[in-house]
Every structure is written in structure tokens, then in C-alpha cells.
Design a protein around this motif. Sequence first.
Motif, PDB file in Angstrom:
ATOM      1  N   ILE B 277       5.941  53.632  22.224  1.00 35.61           N
ATOM      2  CA  ILE B 277       5.691  53.079  23.560  1.00 35.61           C
ATOM      3  C   ILE B 277       4.923  54.153  24.318  1.00 35.61           C
ATOM      4  N   ARG B 286       4.591  42.207  24.941  1.00 36.18           N
ATOM      5  CA  ARG B 286       5.649  41.816  25.858  1.00 36.18           C
ATOM      6  C   ARG B 286       6.986  41.985  25.152  1.00 36.18           C
ATOM      7  N   VAL B 287       7.990  42.491  25.892  1.00 32.87           N
ATOM      8  CA  VAL B 287       9.317  42.685  25.296  1.00 32.87           C
ATOM      9  C   VAL B 287      10.030  41.338  25.218  1.00 32.87           C
ATOM     10  N   GLU B 288      10.472  40.989  24.003  1.00 30.45           N
ATOM     11  CA  GLU B 288      11.179  39.711  23.793  1.00 30.45           C
ATOM     12  C   GLU B 288      12.687  39.901  23.847  1.00 30.45           C
ATOM     13  N   VAL B 290      15.966  43.140  23.258  1.00 26.43           N
ATOM     14  CA  VAL B 290      16.302  44.540  23.017  1.00 26.43           C
ATOM     15  C   VAL B 290      17.708  44.590  22.428  1.00 26.43           C
ATOM     16  N   ILE B 299      13.477  47.095  19.562  1.00 29.94           N
ATOM     17  CA  ILE B 299      12.802  46.236  20.528  1.00 29.94           C
ATOM     18  C   ILE B 299      11.927  45.224  19.794  1.00 29.94           C
ATOM     19  N   LEU B 301       8.939  42.678  19.897  1.00 29.74           N
ATOM     20  CA  LEU B 301       7.744  42.578  20.733  1.00 29.74           C
ATOM     21  C   LEU B 301       6.928  41.344  20.362  1.00 29.74           C
ATOM     22  N   ALA B 319      13.111  49.379  27.719  1.00 36.97           N
ATOM     23  CA  ALA B 319      12.479  48.349  28.549  1.00 36.97           C
ATOM     24  C   ALA B 319      13.352  47.097  28.576  1.00 36.97           C
ATOM     25  N   PRO B 321      13.748  42.819  28.627  1.00 36.46           N
ATOM     26  CA  PRO B 321      13.030  41.650  28.132  1.00 36.46           C
ATOM     27  C   PRO B 321      12.117  41.075  29.211  1.00 36.46           C
TER      28      PRO B 321
END
Lengths: 262, 343
Positions: B277, B286-288, B290, B299, B301, B319, B321
Amino acid sequence: MKSLTRSIPMVVTLLACAFLFIPIMQSVLAGLTVNYFRGLSSGLTLKWVGQVWQLYSSSIFLSIWLALACLVVTLILGVPAAYALARNPGRASRILEELISLPLAIPGLAIALALLQLYGSYHGFRTHWSFILIGHVLYTLPFMVRSTLSVLATIDLTTLEEGAASLGAGPLRRFFDIVVPNALPGILAGALTVVTLSIGEFNLTWMLHTPYLKTLPVGLADSYASMRLEVASAYTLVFFVIIVPLLMAMQWASARAQRNMQ
Amino acid sequence: MTLTLTNIAKTFPGGTKGLLPTDLEIAKGEILSLLGPSGCGKSTLLRIIAGLETPDAGARIVFDGEDVTQQSVETRKIGMVFQSYALFPNMSVRGNIGYGLKIQGLPKADIDRRVNEVIALCRLTDYADRAITVLSGGQRQRVALARAMAPRPRVLLLDEPLSALDAALRGQLRDELRLLLRQFGITAIFVTHDQDEAMAIADRVAVMSLGEVAQIGTPEALYRNPATGFVARFVGDAMPLPGRIEGDQLHLQGGVLNLPEPADGKEVLVRAEDIRIDPTGPITARVEAVTFLGTHYRIALAGATEGPLFALHSGLSAAKPGENLRLSIAAESLLILPKGGTT
């Protein structure tokens, strides 16, 4: 209400038992009374039992001898047969299993006639006890095979044998060290069934017997036909004393084999 | 014992190729793992070495210079641990372990001495006279190993020896098995579909796919230099980066990556631990989801490539979601491999 729903089956059961037991008890008593037509008042005696022993002890020994010989033969033929069927599951095996079971569906009379037709002219064989033995083996073999097979079917035989083979055991050692001990509950249940059936077998034996080769049930029929009722009844008593413990042992062994499968 | 396999192949009745012609050389005292998904031919190869399966004509199996190809399993002097253990229910623990020695016709005193040795080594002293049926899975596994080892086999073959156990026990027994095999100092081949198991126990791993050995090497070599995309995926869970390759540039959905070398016609893969990161990174994602895994976060992604991508992140927080991130991947950590192979 609740007690009624519980007691009705009990009453029915007791009645059914009575229906079966009363004739048997009557027969047993008849064998032990001095004169059946005068009833119990004539007194109790073991005289008739003694007479049965005198007249028919050879039948008793012949039956025991036949049953044991039948057991040996069904063990030698039946256990390897069950093993072969278990190791090669498939259509051919199913058909073979049905073929072995065929004598169960065919009346003993028909089997006996077939045997007589085929071998009746060989006089030495016709009058030898082994002639009756053949009939008994035909009739009891399916019980030995099925009983052994049902236990073998629950064991992962292929992997166990591969395990033994990887340790150096050849086919014969695998059979006696692994297959037979693990099939033992089934073999034992089968063995008791074979002995019990052989001792009690009448249909086939009656057709095959000769005056010098009377088995226990054939002797029984003979005593009812030609002796006074007290002797025949005493014979029934003797028959019971021999067959009931065998039946109980058979029940116990089958239950044990069933448990083993779970 | 050294083991030399030449031209081992297996065609099943019906024409299915279970195993394509395979050559293998296993050194004395070496532990080799055959690793692969189910149906890749690893068990077939093991069973051919054992003598439980006959290879196609032209094969040669040599134990220490002795050609055993025509020998039956009984005479090959192998030890085998089965997936289901194949312990004899009609014998005690001691009876099972002594069976191979009994077959050899050893005097009873010798059998007892040898059985006691192996029982002590496998920590089975407390269970020696018990019935097999009362043992736990882990104890059965040790009895199976002890039984295979007691007759001093030339080679030990293990077929998924840990897969019948539950996960927690499997991890513990994996370390135990490695120690025991090293103590015995035996040449061993073991089949598994679990890459962690293969990496933990074996000196060398042969990764198998579709009936052939895709690559063979030390666990470290396989991880660092996988020969094909399949090996990279199977050993170390590499993820493909599907995109358009133009010379030394890879155009992904979320940005453009610089490759260390032109990669036209090849496949580019990356491992989760190599994705960083990085606010100045070239790729957006985009974070889906964690997942907190103790030592690190995993994570998931989306948006960087067509498929999902996972990154490992260590730190005190991760991060959330829905957040957008930028990623970078060091050029030297990208795996550029020929296309092909399965899954």
C-alpha cells in the motif's frame, strides 16, 4: 387409558406365546407320564426317555456327526467363496451369490429327487452317510456364505490386505492372518446356523435316508408313525434338549456379528 | 537407499493416462514429497513404487542398483503408511507393529526387542497393549508409522499420512513426523495435496500436475523460482495479474505496471505479501473486505485487476472497506512465467 394401550399388546403377546407353548408343554408332559390317556394321575417316569435312547441313540449320533461334517465342508467351501465374492464386487459376483442361494428357494424334496436321479444308481454312495451330507451342504452353504460376506462387506478389505502385503505377507498368510480373524463374528454366526439347520433338516433328509441312516428328525417322524405316543413325545423332549441351546447360541452369535458391523 | 525411476507411466483400462512417462532420482536418506491436486497422478506414482500398481511396459524401478520392477509388493521390502492407516483391527498395537517381523520369521525375542525399540521411539509405550479401535487418530497415525518402520524397510512410502486428522492435530503431527523421519534416517517419499505439509517435511518437492512432474526442487527454490504459473499458484499462492502486455509494460484495470523485462505472450503473477500500500503507487484499488489474522491483515481488493486481489498488511491498523487505495509492486517481485498449466 394409557394402561389399556400398554396392556393390550401384552395380552396379545401372551396369548400368542400360549398358543405356541401349550402344545409343546403337552408334548413334553406326554413324554414324561406313565400313561398319557390316564393323564398325570398315572405318575411321572423317565422310562420313555430311556427307551428313546435305546432305540434311537444311533440317530442322535448320526445327526451330530452329519452336522459337524457339514460344518467342516461349509467352512472350507463357504469362507473362501465369501472372500472371493467380497474381493470382486460386480455383476458376476451378484449372479454367483444368487446361484449359491438357490437351494433356499427350491423345495428340499426337489433337490433330493435331483440328487437321487443323478447319484441314486451308485449303490455304495447311495447308502453312505456322505450322500445325506451332500444334501445338507447344498442347503446350508448359502447361510455360511451370506453370514461371512455380510461382515466382510463392512471391512475395507483391499486396504487391509495391501497393508499386510506391504509388510511381506503373501496371499495365504493374508487370508489366515487378516481376512479370517476379521470375518470371525460372521463365520461364527454362520457356523451355528449351519449346525442348527443340519440337525433339524427333515424334507431333504427324509427323501435321502435309508433304514440304516436315520437322522434325528427322521427318527422323530418314525417314532410317531410306529411307536406309542409316550415314546414319540419323549423323543420330542430329547430333540428339544439338543436344539434349543443351539438356537440360543445362534441368536447370540448373530447379535454379536450385527454389533460388530456397527 | 537410492531410488531410480525411469520412464514410469500408467495408462488405466479405458485409455486414461494416469501418469505420463516420469523419471525421478531420490538420494539415500532424502525425503521427497509428491505435491499436487487430486487426480494429478501422485498417488499412482507412489503405488507403482510400492508395487501395488503395475506401470506401463518400459518402466524401470531400481532400488540401490537392484531392478525391482517385476517384484511384487511383498518382496520389495518397502514400508507403507496408508491414508486410512490400514491397521489390523484383530491385533493389538504391539501385534500390528510386530506383524512384518513375524512374517520375516524372526525369533520371538528379536521381534519383541525390535518392537519395543520402535514403540519407544514413536512414544507409544503407554498404548502398546491396547486394541487399535480405542486409539485416537494421532495415535493410530503413529502406530501406522511404527508398523511400517519396524521391519527396517528400504524405503518408506506415505500416502497422505496426515489428511485423516483434524487441522490442529495435523499441524502438530507434521512437525512430529518430520522429526521421526529424520531420526529414522530413512529414504522416504510422501504424497500430499497440502503445500505447507510438503514444504515443512520434505527436502525436495516434486510438484505434479495432469500426470506429470511440473517442477522438482527444494521448497525454497520452488517458491523463489517457480517454473510455471501452475507451480507459482500451487506453491505460495501466487495470483495472476490479467491485463494487456505491451513490451515491458502491463496495463491493468487500475493502472500501468513496469515490468523488469518484456513479457509478451507470458503470464504475470504476484504474491499477496509483495503488494504494497503506497500513496505514490501506480495502481488504484478499492478495499472490499479486511480480515484480521493476528500478525497481519489480509485485504481483499477490487478494481486493480478483473479478478480479486489480496494484499497482506502488517501494522496497527488497516484501511476500511470502501476506501480507495494506491498500490505498488516492486518489479523484481513479479513472477513472469510461460503461460499454460492448469488452474
